[in-house]
Design an enzyme around this catalytic site. Structure first.
Site, PDB file in Angstrom:
ATOM      1  N   ASP A 278       0.822  -1.213   0.000  1.00 38.37           N
ATOM      2  CA  ASP A 278       0.000   0.000   0.000  1.00 38.37           C
ATOM      3  C   ASP A 278       0.860   1.267   0.000  1.00 38.37           C
ATOM      4  OD1 ASP A 278      -2.353   1.437  -0.009  1.00 38.37           O
ATOM      5  OD2 ASP A 278      -2.679   1.282   2.143  1.00 38.37           O
TER       6      ASP A 278
ATOM      7  N   ASN B 264     -11.083  -2.496  -5.165  1.00 41.35           N
ATOM      8  CA  ASN B 264     -10.338  -1.530  -5.977  1.00 41.35           C
ATOM      9  C   ASN B 264     -11.053  -1.182  -7.286  1.00 41.35           C
ATOM     10  OD1 ASN B 264      -7.108  -2.788  -4.862  1.00 41.35           O
ATOM     11  ND2 ASN B 264      -8.172  -0.945  -4.204  1.00 41.35           N
TER      12      ASN B 264
HETATM   13  C1  IPE Z   1      -5.443  -2.628  -0.084  1.00 41.08           C
HETATM   14  O1  IPE Z   1      -5.107  -1.301  -0.227  1.00 41.08           O
HETATM   15  C2  IPE Z   1      -5.455  -3.335  -1.411  1.00 41.08           C
HETATM   16  C3  IPE Z   1      -4.159  -3.495  -2.064  1.00 41.08           C
HETATM   17  C4  IPE Z   1      -3.009  -3.138  -1.590  1.00 41.08           C
HETATM   18  C5  IPE Z   1      -4.208  -4.132  -3.356  1.00 41.08           C
HETATM   19  P1  IPE Z   1      -6.199  -0.156  -0.423  1.00 41.08           P
HETATM   20  O2  IPE Z   1      -5.463   1.117  -0.581  1.00 41.08           O
HETATM   21  O3  IPE Z   1      -7.152  -0.536  -1.498  1.00 41.08           O
HETATM   22  O4  IPE Z   1      -6.991  -0.200   0.962  1.00 41.08           O
HETATM   23  P2  IPE Z   1      -7.841   0.931   1.686  1.00 41.08           P
HETATM   24  O5  IPE Z   1      -8.840   1.428   0.686  1.00 41.08           O
HETATM   25  O6  IPE Z   1      -6.893   1.996   2.080  1.00 41.08           O
HETATM   26  O7  IPE Z   1      -8.458   0.265   2.854  1.00 41.08           O
HETATM   27  C1  IPE Z   2      -1.651   0.279  -3.293  1.00 38.42           C
HETATM   28  O1  IPE Z   2      -1.416   1.640  -3.376  1.00 38.42           O
HETATM   29  C2  IPE Z   2      -1.904  -0.347  -4.642  1.00 38.42           C
HETATM   30  C3  IPE Z   2      -3.291  -0.745  -4.874  1.00 38.42           C
HETATM   31  C4  IPE Z   2      -4.266  -0.643  -4.014  1.00 38.42           C
HETATM   32  C5  IPE Z   2      -3.591  -1.289  -6.160  1.00 38.42           C
HETATM   33  P1  IPE Z   2      -2.587   2.690  -3.371  1.00 38.42           P
HETATM   34  O2  IPE Z   2      -2.990   2.964  -4.771  1.00 38.42           O
HETATM   35  O3  IPE Z   2      -3.695   2.248  -2.486  1.00 38.42           O
HETATM   36  O4  IPE Z   2      -1.882   3.965  -2.772  1.00 38.42           O
HETATM   37  P2  IPE Z   2      -2.475   4.966  -1.695  1.00 38.42           P
HETATM   38  O5  IPE Z   2      -2.936   4.162  -0.527  1.00 38.42           O
HETATM   39  O6  IPE Z   2      -3.604   5.681  -2.356  1.00 38.42           O
HETATM   40  O7  IPE Z   2      -1.335   5.867  -1.369  1.00 38.42           O
HETATM   41 MG    MG Z   3      -4.064   2.457  -0.512  1.00 38.46          MG
END
Ligand code: IPE
Ligand code: IPE
Ligand code: MG
Length: 246
Positions: A27, A75
């Site tokens: 993340d 997502n």
């Molecule tokens: C969790 O991260 C999913 C992945 C890393 C693929 P998210 O960024 O989607 O989670 P939330 O929305 O912050 O809970």
């Molecule tokens: C994790 O990074 C990757 C996926 C969830 C696919 P994020 O895209 O959630 O990055 P932040 O949390 O918005 O910084």
């Molecule tokens: Mg995230």
């Protein structure tokens, strides 16, 4: 290609209690990019190096399974352009990396819903990488893609019904054997990057007794040294599984 950045294994890691299965919520890609004035998608792109370095780092110390959360069932709520980018990016990552991972003896597997939303071409690519690497034994890289912990349990329950399992035969073993990868042991250690302290629907069944380590590092900055630090933290924990003695 072999490990492009072989590094000594730090003494802080005890070699006789390496976690068998490590799972990572990758993340912070968006924030990493935004902090540098880049588009969010650039952060996903930069996450590739982090993933490959972490995989090599895990291989170097004898981790047997590494599950990484690449795309959740939630997502899909993101803007269509980002979703499209992530589909293409993950497909490209497999095309770019499957052969070097294969050469290292890595078996590539996937956890997630197959029959829901993922474009056929991406599924084809996933099948190709899984097929190429299916006999490898050194480490399993399990990519959680279109994965949700609740969806996985729902899918297991559907399977129980399809298998006509009577109520008195439903136990934990019956459910567990219908999860996406019943052959993988539960993760010993779950790491989440980017300073978020939540599970976000990852491995709900499997992480019942996992040790959780949270780090502020944003995923694109994560390297094997961060993995090793998390493992050192894991090794300082006392796992009890509800009992008292070790
Ligand atoms: C969790 O991260 C999913 C992945 C890393 C693929 P998210 O960024 O989607 O989670 P939330 O929305 O912050 O809970
Ligand atoms: C994790 O990074 C990757 C996926 C969830 C696919 P994020 O895209 O959630 O990055 P932040 O949390 O918005 O910084
Ligand atoms: Mg995230």
């Amino acid at each position: 290609m072999s490990d492009p950045r072989p590094t000594p294994i730090p003494p802080l890691i005890e070699r006789d209690s390496i976690p068998h299965h490590v799972a990572v919520v990758m993340d912070g890609n968006g924030r990493w990019a935004q902090r540098q004035g880049l588009a969010r998608t650039e952060g996903h792109g930069a996450g590739e190096v982090a993933l490959v370095d972490t995989a090599y780092g895990a291989l170097a110390i004898g981790v047997k399974a590494l599950t990484v959360y690449a795309f959740s069932t939630e997502n899909w709520r993101r803007p269509i352009d980002e979703v499209r980018y992530l589909m293409n990016f993950n497909q490209g990552l497999l095309e770019r990396r499957q052969h070097e991972l294969h050469a290292e003896g890595v078996r590539i597997t996937f956890s997630g819903r197959r029959d829901w939303r993922v474009p056929r071409r991406v599924l084809r690519n996933m099948d190709e990488a899984a097929e190429l690497t299916k006999s490898n034994k050194v480490m399993t890289l399990n990519i959680a893609f279109n994965y949700g912990g609740r969806a996985e349990i729902v899918d297991a329950v559907k399977q129980l019904v399809q298998d006509k399992v009577p109520a008195n035969k439903i136990d934990e073993k019956a459910i567990r054997s219908r999860l996406y990868h019943p052959e993988l042991p539960d993760p010993d250690l779950v790491i989440r990057t980017s300073g978020e302290y939540r599970i976000s629907n990852f491995l709900l069944w499997e992480m019942a007794y996992s040790e959780l380590v949270f780090t502020e590092v944003l995923w694109p900055d994560f390297r094997r040294e961060d993995l090793y630090e998390a493992i050192a933290e894991y090794q300082r924990r006392e796992r009890r599984f509800g009992g008292l003695d070790k």
